[in-house]
Every structure is written in C-alpha cells, then in structure tokens.
Scaffold this active site. Structure first.
Site, PDB file in Angstrom:
ATOM      1  N   CYS A 104       0.619   3.253   3.239  1.00 26.97           N
ATOM      2  CA  CYS A 104       1.386   2.636   4.332  1.00 26.97           C
ATOM      3  C   CYS A 104       2.868   2.984   4.177  1.00 26.97           C
ATOM      4  CB  CYS A 104       1.182   1.129   4.352  1.00 26.97           C
ATOM      5  SG  CYS A 104      -0.401   0.624   5.067  1.00 26.97           S
ATOM      6  N   HIS A 111      -8.789   7.325   3.416  1.00 25.56           N
ATOM      7  CA  HIS A 111      -8.254   8.699   3.438  1.00 25.56           C
ATOM      8  C   HIS A 111      -9.374   9.697   3.242  1.00 25.56           C
ATOM      9  CE1 HIS A 111      -8.087   7.223  -0.716  1.00 25.56           C
ATOM     10  NE2 HIS A 111      -8.306   8.476  -1.101  1.00 25.56           N
ATOM     11  N   CYS A 123       0.835  -1.202   0.000  1.00 21.95           N
ATOM     12  CA  CYS A 123       0.000   0.000   0.000  1.00 21.95           C
ATOM     13  C   CYS A 123       0.875   1.260   0.000  1.00 21.95           C
ATOM     14  CB  CYS A 123      -0.908  -0.033   1.226  1.00 21.95           C
ATOM     15  SG  CYS A 123      -1.770   1.503   1.511  1.00 21.95           S
TER      16      CYS A 123
HETATM   17  P1  5GP Z   1      -8.491   8.866  -4.158  1.00 17.61           P
HETATM   18  O1  5GP Z   1      -8.703   9.217  -5.596  1.00 17.61           O
HETATM   19  O2  5GP Z   1      -8.097   7.427  -3.958  1.00 17.61           O
HETATM   20  O3  5GP Z   1      -9.637   9.282  -3.295  1.00 17.61           O
HETATM   21  O4  5GP Z   1      -7.300   9.781  -3.683  1.00 17.61           O
HETATM   22  C1  5GP Z   1      -5.975   9.378  -3.650  1.00 17.61           C
HETATM   23  C2  5GP Z   1      -5.158  10.641  -3.684  1.00 17.61           C
HETATM   24  O5  5GP Z   1      -3.829  10.307  -3.353  1.00 17.61           O
HETATM   25  C3  5GP Z   1      -5.116  11.321  -5.058  1.00 17.61           C
HETATM   26  O6  5GP Z   1      -5.668  12.628  -4.954  1.00 17.61           O
HETATM   27  C4  5GP Z   1      -3.641  11.317  -5.434  1.00 17.61           C
HETATM   28  O7  5GP Z   1      -3.221  12.509  -6.047  1.00 17.61           O
HETATM   29  C5  5GP Z   1      -2.955  11.116  -4.087  1.00 17.61           C
HETATM   30  N1  5GP Z   1      -1.705  10.376  -4.178  1.00 17.61           N
HETATM   31  C6  5GP Z   1      -1.482   9.210  -4.863  1.00 17.61           C
HETATM   32  N2  5GP Z   1      -0.201   8.829  -4.705  1.00 17.61           N
HETATM   33  C7  5GP Z   1       0.380   9.745  -3.898  1.00 17.61           C
HETATM   34  C8  5GP Z   1       1.706   9.877  -3.376  1.00 17.61           C
HETATM   35  O8  5GP Z   1       2.602   9.076  -3.622  1.00 17.61           O
HETATM   36  N3  5GP Z   1       1.936  10.957  -2.586  1.00 17.61           N
HETATM   37  C9  5GP Z   1       0.973  11.873  -2.293  1.00 17.61           C
HETATM   38  N4  5GP Z   1       1.318  12.901  -1.518  1.00 17.61           N
HETATM   39  N5  5GP Z   1      -0.275  11.771  -2.769  1.00 17.61           N
HETATM   40  C10 5GP Z   1      -0.569  10.734  -3.560  1.00 17.61           C
HETATM   41 ZN    ZN Z   2      -2.195   1.172   3.740  1.00 13.05          ZN
END
Ligand code: 5GP
Ligand code: ZN
Length: 111
Positions: A7, A100, A4
C-alpha cells in the site's frame, strides 16, 4: 493505520521501480529479483492473499492475469515465455499479504 508495504508503494510513500500504473493496478520490479525479469502485479486497493479471497474479488483477479499478459507482450516475452505465480502462505515463502502476482521471465527462472 495501514502498515502494508505494498500500500505504501501504491501511495509512493516507498519508492519503487514502476513499469506500469493505471487506475486500478500497479506493476513494479521486485526488489530481490529471482529471474532476469521479475515483476509484481498488484491491485491498488488492498486485498489479502488468495486463501482469503471471496467471489467478490474474482473480477480483480481475472484482470490481474490479463494485466500480466499485457505487460508480458509489452516487454517482449510473450513468445519466449514467462511464469505467473501467486505464493500462498508460509510454506510458499509468502511474505507480503497484499495480493500480488509474480511475473518471472528470462533465463534462470526458478521452478
Ligand atoms: P511473496 O514472497 O510475498 O510472494 O513476494 C513478495 C515479494 O515482494 C518478494 O519477492 C520481495 O522481494 C518483494 N518485495 C518486498 N518488499 C519490497 C519492496 O519494498 N519493494 C519491492 N520492489 N519489492 C519488494
Ligand atoms: Zn496493502
């Protein structure tokens, strides 16, 4: 083996721009911000997305929302306003399955 990405951010294996860290939660800047301010509030312990939460998780989820409110106060957007979002599933564009909460604030907040 836990693959993950969040994680790995919790363990500092992957670097991130951390805004707040305490015993149970991490708050960091989203790497692809969708608004002037775009933070992610996550529990350090891996939990899945909202659709697989159980009653046992309700305390953590409540705390996440209070953490979000606290950081909103700290960064000074309580009065101007902010949006809290849990994306759930593919139609919502969810890409990370570690629970999140998005906090969006500032101009050009998407709907
Ligand atoms: P979801 O679309 O799953 O609700 O949001 C996941 C969020 O995590 C996205 O807005 C994406 O830009 C962010 N994200 C994905 N990978 C990373 C990372 O490696 N670092 C950071 N800071 N944000 C990430
Ligand atoms: Zn996790």
């Amino acid at each position: 083996m836990n693959n993950c990405i969040f994680c790995k951010i919790v363990s500092h294996e992957i670097p991130s721009d951390i805004v707040l860290e305490d015993e149970k939660f991490l708050i960091f800047k989203d790497i692809r911000p969708k608004a002037q301010i775009h933070l992610l509030i996550i529990p350090k312990k891996h939990l899945g997305p909202v659709n697989i939460l159980t009653a046992e998780d309700k305390e953590v989820v409540g705390e996440m929302i209070l953490k979000a409110r606290g950081i909103a106060e700290k960064i000074g957007v309580s009065q101007s306003g902010y949006r809290l979002i849990f994306n759930v599933g593919k139609d919502a564009g969810m890409e990370v399955d570690h629970l999140h909460l998005h906090l969006l604030a500032g101009k050009s907040m998407p709907f």
